[in-house]
Design an enzyme around this catalytic site. Structure first.
Site, short mmCIF file in Angstrom:
data_model
loop_
_atom_site.label_atom_id
_atom_site.label_comp_id
_atom_site.label_asym_id
_atom_site.label_seq_id
_atom_site.Cartn_x
_atom_site.Cartn_y
_atom_site.Cartn_z
N GLU A 41 0.84 -1.20 0.00
CA GLU A 41 0.00 0.00 0.00
C GLU A 41 0.88 1.25 0.00
OE1 GLU A 41 -3.42 1.84 3.03
OE2 GLU A 41 -1.87 0.51 3.81
N LYS A 107 -9.68 1.96 -2.08
CA LYS A 107 -9.86 1.39 -0.74
C LYS A 107 -11.25 1.74 -0.20
CE LYS A 107 -7.42 1.37 3.74
NZ LYS A 107 -6.26 1.98 4.47
N CYS A 141 -5.23 -2.99 2.99
CA CYS A 141 -4.97 -2.87 4.42
C CYS A 141 -6.22 -3.07 5.30
CB CYS A 141 -4.29 -1.53 4.70
SG CYS A 141 -3.32 -1.50 6.23
#
Length: 256
Positions: A41, A107, A141
């Protein structure tokens, strides 16, 4: 397919240095015969909350770097980058092909515990990409803590690619959740985390490729390194044939 996990020691907000570090590991991945290489990331900057300053436009320096590496090495590259958008920048996963095609995932779950939701926008769609016959679903994440997007994409996924800046203090959660997502969906999970220090936090990596039965295929911690493992869509199909748990879901009952 050989898949490479690039556990990078990210230099804080130093884009040229991180491009150089990534290029070295990407060259090694290509030499090992990897067809898909995965970087962490926000690999070019680290998990900076100075979103508007570090974010790059589509086609910016990091996307150009990834395009150049993919073309030169003949590999597909999946990597994280902060991109400009309105009203807020977006934490993205990009997939760049050797031919120059770029696909994007935003995300879905900004990490509100660290204030990411105040400086980064959120995505609204789960996506799955095909890479030379391998069905890949990208996640970023904090997305790992939410089983819903994994389950939504399960029937169309062979490999979940989870890129992260996951700190040492919650390392046990990272490893546990990677295995849980593999087992509950009978799919491969590649978790690619960073190492080193950034903005006062320590990262130990614990990057891993986990198989459909929850077995660890390759893993590493505490140092910058390259991991390469085999991912076979037929193993996913066979696991689901032997243990057809997905067929026993009852979505209509999962409401209060």
């Amino acid at each position: 397919m050989k898949v490479a996990l690039l556990q990078l020691d990210i230099a804080w907000e130093d884009v040229p240095a991180n491009h150089a570090r990534a290029a070295r590991l990407l060259g090694q991945a290509a030499a090992f015969g990897a067809r898909l290489a995965i970087l962490p990331e926000m690999f070019a900057t680290g998990f900076s909350m100075d979103g508007r300053r570090i974010a790059q436009p589509e086609g910016g320096p990091t996307e150009a770097f990834l395009r150049g590496q993919a073309a030169a090495l003949g590999v597909h590259i999946l990597a994280g980058v902060a991109e400009t958008a309105e009203p807020l920048p977006v934490n993205r996963s990009l997939l760049v092909s050797p031919g120059g095609e770029v696909r994007r995932y935003a995300k879905i779950h900004p990490f509100s515990f660290a204030g990411e939701d105040e400086v980064m926008g959120s995505g609204g769609q789960v996506v799955t990409w095909e890479v030379e016959g391998l069905r890949v679903t990208p996640l970023v994440c904090y997305d790992l803590r939410f089983p819903e997007p994994f389950r939504l994409a399960a029937e169309d996924t062979d490999l979940y690619a989870v890129i992260a800046n996951w700190p040492e203090r919650r390392r046990h959660h990272w490893s546990l959740l990677l295995k849980a997502r593999a087992v509950e969906n009978l799919a491969f999970v590649a978790g690619v985390n960073r190492v080193g220090e950034g903005d006062g936090l320590r990262y130990l990596g614990d990057s891993a490729l986990v198989g459909p039965w929850g077995e660890t295929i390759v893993s590493a911690a505490e140092q910058e390194t390259l991991l390469v493992g085999e991912v076979d869509p037929q193993e996913v199909a066979e696991a689901r044939r032997k243990f057809p748990v997905l067929a026993d879901r009852r979505p209509g009952s999962y409401r209060r």
